[in-house]
Write a protein that holds these residues in place. Structure first.
Motif, PDB file in Angstrom:
ATOM      1  N   VAL A  57       6.513  -3.064 -11.521  1.00 46.55           N
ATOM      2  CA  VAL A  57       6.803  -4.511 -11.583  1.00 46.55           C
ATOM      3  C   VAL A  57       6.482  -5.149 -10.224  1.00 46.55           C
ATOM      4  CG1 VAL A  57       8.645  -6.229 -11.846  1.00 46.55           C
ATOM      5  CG2 VAL A  57       8.555  -4.245 -13.375  1.00 46.55           C
ATOM      6  N   GLU A  58       6.920  -4.488  -9.150  1.00 51.40           N
ATOM      7  CA  GLU A  58       6.644  -5.025  -7.809  1.00 51.40           C
ATOM      8  C   GLU A  58       5.141  -5.124  -7.571  1.00 51.40           C
ATOM      9  OE1 GLU A  58      10.622  -3.035  -5.782  1.00 51.40           O
ATOM     10  OE2 GLU A  58       8.655  -2.316  -5.168  1.00 51.40           O
ATOM     11  N   CYS A  59       4.407  -4.078  -7.984  1.00 47.30           N
ATOM     12  CA  CYS A  59       2.962  -4.054  -7.735  1.00 47.30           C
ATOM     13  C   CYS A  59       2.260  -5.220  -8.432  1.00 47.30           C
ATOM     14  CB  CYS A  59       2.345  -2.744  -8.230  1.00 47.30           C
ATOM     15  SG  CYS A  59       2.621  -1.380  -7.107  1.00 47.30           S
ATOM     16  N   ILE A  60       2.543  -5.437  -9.700  1.00 47.31           N
ATOM     17  CA  ILE A  60       1.793  -6.485 -10.400  1.00 47.31           C
ATOM     18  C   ILE A  60       2.161  -7.864  -9.832  1.00 47.31           C
ATOM     19  CG2 ILE A  60       3.373  -6.569 -12.433  1.00 47.31           C
ATOM     20  CD1 ILE A  60      -0.437  -7.253 -12.354  1.00 47.31           C
ATOM     21  N   ARG A 317       8.112   6.005  -4.404  1.00 43.79           N
ATOM     22  CA  ARG A 317       7.112   5.174  -3.725  1.00 43.79           C
ATOM     23  C   ARG A 317       7.744   3.832  -3.376  1.00 43.79           C
ATOM     24  NH1 ARG A 317       4.853  10.004  -3.689  1.00 43.79           N
ATOM     25  NH2 ARG A 317       2.590   9.970  -3.828  1.00 43.79           N
ATOM     26  N   GLY A 318       9.035   3.677  -3.656  1.00 41.93           N
ATOM     27  CA  GLY A 318       9.750   2.446  -3.300  1.00 41.93           C
ATOM     28  C   GLY A 318      10.040   2.416  -1.805  1.00 41.93           C
ATOM     29  N   SER A 334      15.157  -0.157  10.546  1.00 42.89           N
ATOM     30  CA  SER A 334      13.942   0.603  10.199  1.00 42.89           C
ATOM     31  C   SER A 334      13.551   0.273   8.769  1.00 42.89           C
ATOM     32  CB  SER A 334      14.188   2.114  10.277  1.00 42.89           C
ATOM     33  OG  SER A 334      14.499   2.505  11.594  1.00 42.89           O
ATOM     34  N   VAL A 335      12.236   0.198   8.549  1.00 44.72           N
ATOM     35  CA  VAL A 335      11.717  -0.038   7.193  1.00 44.72           C
ATOM     36  C   VAL A 335      10.851   1.163   6.842  1.00 44.72           C
ATOM     37  CG1 VAL A 335      10.614  -1.730   5.697  1.00 44.72           C
ATOM     38  CG2 VAL A 335      11.346  -2.400   7.980  1.00 44.72           C
ATOM     39  N   VAL A 336      11.164   1.785   5.725  1.00 42.12           N
ATOM     40  CA  VAL A 336      10.463   3.023   5.354  1.00 42.12           C
ATOM     41  C   VAL A 336      10.016   2.935   3.899  1.00 42.12           C
ATOM     42  CG1 VAL A 336      10.713   5.524   5.094  1.00 42.12           C
ATOM     43  CG2 VAL A 336      11.850   4.369   6.985  1.00 42.12           C
ATOM     44  N   GLY A 337       8.809   3.431   3.650  1.00 45.27           N
ATOM     45  CA  GLY A 337       8.335   3.552   2.268  1.00 45.27           C
ATOM     46  C   GLY A 337       7.448   2.399   1.852  1.00 45.27           C
ATOM     47  N   GLY A 338       7.294   2.255   0.561  1.00 47.60           N
ATOM     48  CA  GLY A 338       6.490   1.158   0.003  1.00 47.60           C
ATOM     49  C   GLY A 338       5.008   1.474  -0.025  1.00 47.60           C
TER      50      GLY A 338
END
Ligand SMILES: Cc1cc2nc3c(=O)[nH]c(=O)nc-3n(C[C@H](O)[C@H](O)[C@H](O)COP(=O)(O)OP(=O)(O)OC[C@H]3O[C@@H](n4cnc5c(N)ncnc54)[C@H](O)[C@@H]3O)c2cc1C
Length: 383
Positions: A57-60, A317-318, A334-338
């Motif tokens: 959903v995030e990707c589209i 992969r989130g 810190s921001v990790v992932g995505g």
């Protein structure tokens, strides 16, 4: 901001567009980490619809926003998911249902039409579905975010690795970075410091005396010296080795594998991974077997650590944002992932938290804002 990959650059753009004074320090050139070496796919979400529908959903959603914000860095190739054996065919229903649920536009087309569109496809195509995959130039995308941030007052320091993050009385005080271009140490004071160092996030967190659960997960890609397909070709099955071929400029890039590594530095390119990419790729496009290899390379995904025993494919992969206030370093995050595809969304969430901390009331504007072209990025004298 520590790190100018897709995560750090998107966050810098978001913060600067809200009027927050922002500085970005990057140890190399922008996008010199994972971002500049990824598969360059602007995900439609199709790849995740069954296993990780939230990511789909995030990707589209982000795919559509990025096309509007930065058309100059995107090649609108479109994508095809193809089933080439019984096992793939058994996945078709779940795939189509997943696309419906996640809102990923998916149009099933007859196999012979798929082969007319992509004459290099194997004769074994049994089912084909069109999705809005596209191809990004990740380097130019990062420069576009940074150029737009600069136009809103941000300062960007490439070739300036952070060496220390000073925490005093439970609060982040400043960072010390080594400006390799002008051979001097910079001391940057800020009420909030964001660690967007990708697979190096654990190392940067340690400078502030805190831990962050990042598991670098490497992947090998093989670029051929021929553009064999015009659309992104995906195998219609759960994500696995060698199941995507992305056309980028004059090449077709086959990817990818997945295994856990210690850090993002000096990732080996195991010859058996290269062979596997070619074998699997040739099942989709038989000409892969004869095409000369231009390059084989690897990069590491900064995944949120979970099951250390897995090869990385089972990790989400989130993405996650860690507020180290609770670890005794207030103001350090810190921001990790995505993924590069979802960086704008990650940036919105991080910037909302920063605003909350600073008591600033400014709404996110990045859903509507167009980015400046990459060539508007201003390099410092000397780099
Ligand atoms: C094989 C592979 C294929 C992929 N394919 C895709 C794809 O097709 N599409 C997609 O959307 N996503 C893809 N991804 C995921 C995507 O590439 C990553 O999620 C994304 O690039 C991570 O960006 P980042 O900014 O968090 O990390 P990075 O790009 O690694 O950026 C971190 C930055 O921090 C800098 N840094 C590190 N230490 C310091 C320090 N001490 N001081 C200053 N700076 C520092 C580094 O130099 C680096 O530039 C892929 C990933 C891999 C591994």
């Amino acid at each position: 901001m520590i790190g100018a990959g897709s995560t750090g650059a998107a966050i810098a753009h978001d913060l600067a567009s809200r009027g927050i004074r922002t500085a970005v320090v990057e140890r190399g050139e922008p996008a010199s980490g994972t971002t500049g070496r990824n598969h360059a796919l602007l995900h439609s979400g199709g790849r995740y619809v069954v296993k990780d529908p939230e990511s789909a959903v995030e990707c589209i959603q982000e795919n559509l926003l990025l096309r509007r914000a930065a058309p100059g860095v995107i090649e609108e190739t479109g994508g095809l998911f193809v089933a080439i054996d019984d096992e793939d065919l058994a996945y078709r229903e779940a795939f189509l249902e997943g696309c419906r649920r996640a809102g990923v536009p998916a149009e099933e087309i007859p196999p012979d039409l798929a082969r007319r569109l992509e004459p290099g496809l194997t004769e074994s195509v049994r089912a084909a579905v069109r999705v809005p995959d596209a191809v990004i130039d990740p380097y130019r995308l990062v420069l576009s975010w940074l150029a737009t941030a600069q136009a809103n007052g941000a300062e960007v320091f490439p070739f300036t690795p952070v060496e220390a993050v000073e925490v005093r009385a439970g609060r982040v005080a400043h960072v010390v970075a080594h400006d390799l271009v002008h051979r001097r140490r910079l001391r940057l004071e800020a009420p909030v410091v964001i660690n967007a160092a990708g697979p190096w996030a654990g190392r940067v967190a340690a400078l502030a005396g805190v831990e962050v659960p990042v598991q670098p997960s490497a992947g090998v890609m093989v670029a051929l010296a021929a553009r064999l397909n015009q659309r992104v070709i995906n195998r219609m099955r759960p994500p696995g080795d060698g199941d995507i071929i992305v056309p980028q400029r004059a090449t077709s890039i086959i990817g990818t594998t997945s295994w856990n590594v210690e850090s993002g530095d000096r990732i080996p390119v195991p010859p058996d991974h290269v062979r596997r990419m070619i074998e699997e790729g040739a099942k989709l496009l038989p000409a892969v077997r004869e095409a000369p290899v231009l390059a084989a390379f690897a990069a590491a995904r900064p995944l949120v650590a979970g099951n250390k025993e897995s090869d990385g494919r089972e990790l989400s992969r989130g993405f996650q944002v860690f507020d180290h206030g609770r670890d005794g370093a207030e103001g350090f995050m810190s921001v990790v992932g995505g993924k590069t595809t979802t960086s704008r969304l990650m940036a919105e969430i991080v910037a909302d938290r920063v605003c909350e901390k600073l008591g600033v009331q400014q709404e996110c504007r990045t859903r509507e804002l167009a980015l400046l072209p990459f060539h508007r990025f201003r390099w410092r004298e000397g780099g």
